[in-house]
Scaffold this active site. Structure first.
Site, mmCIF file in Angstrom:
data_model
loop_
_atom_site.group_PDB
_atom_site.id
_atom_site.type_symbol
_atom_site.label_atom_id
_atom_site.label_comp_id
_atom_site.label_asym_id
_atom_site.label_seq_id
_atom_site.Cartn_x
_atom_site.Cartn_y
_atom_site.Cartn_z
ATOM 1 N N THR A 105 0.826 -1.212 0.000
ATOM 2 C CA THR A 105 0.000 0.000 0.000
ATOM 3 C C THR A 105 0.854 1.254 0.000
ATOM 4 O O THR A 105 0.609 2.191 -0.768
ATOM 5 C CB THR A 105 -0.950 -0.003 1.210
ATOM 6 O OG1 THR A 105 -1.922 -1.027 1.042
ATOM 7 C CG2 THR A 105 -1.654 1.340 1.363
ATOM 8 N N GLN B 219 0.562 -9.187 -6.413
ATOM 9 C CA GLN B 219 0.050 -10.552 -6.528
ATOM 10 C C GLN B 219 0.879 -11.415 -7.481
ATOM 11 O O GLN B 219 0.809 -12.641 -7.428
ATOM 12 C CB GLN B 219 -1.410 -10.528 -6.997
ATOM 13 C CG GLN B 219 -2.380 -9.939 -6.012
ATOM 14 C CD GLN B 219 -2.557 -10.800 -4.770
ATOM 15 O OE1 GLN B 219 -2.330 -12.014 -4.788
ATOM 16 N NE2 GLN B 219 -2.956 -10.185 -3.678
ATOM 17 N N HIS C 257 4.662 -9.888 2.519
ATOM 18 C CA HIS C 257 3.838 -10.950 3.089
ATOM 19 C C HIS C 257 3.009 -11.700 2.056
ATOM 20 O O HIS C 257 2.310 -12.654 2.389
ATOM 21 C CB HIS C 257 2.942 -10.402 4.212
ATOM 22 C CG HIS C 257 1.766 -9.605 3.754
ATOM 23 N ND1 HIS C 257 0.484 -10.108 3.741
ATOM 24 C CD2 HIS C 257 1.673 -8.334 3.318
ATOM 25 C CE1 HIS C 257 -0.348 -9.172 3.315
ATOM 26 N NE2 HIS C 257 0.349 -8.087 3.051
ATOM 27 N N CYS D 121 -8.728 -6.730 1.804
ATOM 28 C CA CYS D 121 -8.840 -5.354 2.276
ATOM 29 C C CYS D 121 -10.284 -4.874 2.307
ATOM 30 O O CYS D 121 -10.622 -3.944 3.024
ATOM 31 C CB CYS D 121 -8.016 -4.435 1.378
ATOM 32 S SG CYS D 121 -6.282 -4.889 1.249
#
Length: 388
Positions: free
Chosen positions: A71, A177, A199, A327
């Protein structure tokens, strides 16, 4: 039986990353900006991680700027370019961006910037011709997501970046991704900026990176000590970044075997669920992330099903999936991604996503398919599940 199928939301940290983090936390805890031995040991660890992350995407090490996650990397790309201009300009994004791109774009719009949101087809795919037609003389940045987290569709980033480059416009892609699941070569892709997240590749939460092509100027979001090539001030989280580095290096080493395995599992799950009349696959069937399976629930006989209903039912059976992106999965609003792809409001609330990872087995896939079929039979009044 516990089966985790939400690897697009987060992945379990690798034992190698955890072991290194523990070592650094107890023995190598110096501030990497300090000139003494304690600090220089940490600085060496930091630069080793920078090279490891750079190696995952074939980038120069000095092009890697560590952040707190994907982000922040996305925000630094969008806002870092925008802050270079004293007057509002024009930015192009797709209509299926992650909120880490779409929300900063909304903020810029409220400040007078012009934002073009490129349409997508029913697969969630951007037509390069639409980008060509959307470019203006005052366009300063194009940002198109590489692999869509809700529906799995891969964009033609190399072609799209070539169009932007031919007009002298900077190009950014959110590759959170894709990294670690498909080979990424920033030189071949031709991108100026690219976002990564630790992560998502079996590293710890709390670290990410923005690749910045040498020569690209950004204005930092944070004022402070000028760390990370003066683009991201603040003492670096050395243990977490080191774990990120290890995860990146191992992902690069294992990808040639792991990616085909994931594709086989993905296709196996699609095949086992393909006959259920209650499900409609979303995203491009083949031009998609190798670990990603997604559907919309159809309303059998007028009975309204939501994605969250299925998530809760599978959770009771010990299976973890998600309703769209993690999210947004706690919200009741229709998915803006599915709406952009032409789905109705009701169907846009009925998306589910099953994402596979390094601990997923064929037995996990088979069991999940069976349980999902049983859940759908129980929740629909007429359990006529076969399309045949």
């Amino acid at each position: 039986m516990q089966i985790y199928l939400d690897y697009s939301a987060t992945t379990p940290p690798r034992p190698e990353a955890i072991a290194l983090m523990q070592q650094i936390l107890t023995q190598q805890w110096g501030n990497p900006s300090s000139l003494h031995e304690w600090g220089q040991r940490s600085a060496t660890i930091l630069e080793q991680a920078r090279m490891q992350v750079a190696g995952l995407i074939n980038a120069p090490a000095d092009g890697i700027i560590f952040t707190s996650g994907g982000t922040e990397a996305d925000n630094l790309a969008i806002m870092g370019v925008a802050r270079c201009y004293s007057q509002p300009q024009h930015i192009i994004i797709s209509s299926v961006e992650h909120s880490a791109i779409s929300e900063p774009a909304k903020l810029l719009e409220s400040w007078g910037w012009e934002i073009t949101r490129l349409p997508v087809n029913s697969w969630g795919w951007v037509n390069p011709n639409d980008l060509q037609n959307a470019l203006r003389t005052n366009t300063v940045l194009v940002s198109i997501i590489y692999g869509q987290s809700e529906v799995g569709t891969l964009q033609s980033i190399e072609k799209l970046s070539e169009i932007a480059r031919s007009h002298g416009v900077l190009f950014h892609t959110d590759a959170v991704q894709v990294a670690g699941r498909l080979p990424i070569d920033v030189q071949k892709l031709g991108v100026d900026l690219l976002s990564l997240s630790s992560h998502k590749i079996y590293g710890p939460q709390g670290a990410g990176a923005l690749y910045v092509r040498p020569g690209v100027e950004l204005v930092p979001l944070l004022g402070g000590g000028g760390q990370e090539m003066k683009l991201r001030s603040g003492t670096q989280a050395v243990p977490i970044i080191a774990g990120f580095g290890v995860a990146a290096e191992l992902a690069a080493q294992e990808m040639s075997e792991e990616t085909p395995r994931l594709i086989g599992l993905r296709d196996r799950l699609f095949e086992q669920l393909s006959d259920l009349i209650n499900l409609q696959s979303t995203g491009h069937r083949w031009q998609r992330l190798p670990h990603h399976v997604s559907f919309c629930l159809l309303n059998a006989d007028g009975k309204k099903l939501s994605g969250k209903t299925i998530v809760r039912q599978l959770n009771l059976a010990g299976i973890g999936i998600s309703a769209g992106a993690a999210c947004n999965s706690g919200k009741l609003n229709p998915s803006p991604i599915l709406l952009a792809m032409g789905y109705s409001n009701q169907m846009a609330k009925a998306g589910i996503r099953l994402t596979l990872g390094r601990y997923t087995t064929e037995e996990d896939v088979d069991w999940t398919a069976m349980v999902l079929q049983q859940v759908l039979q129980r929740l629909t009044p007429e359990p006529a599940l076969s399309k045949v």
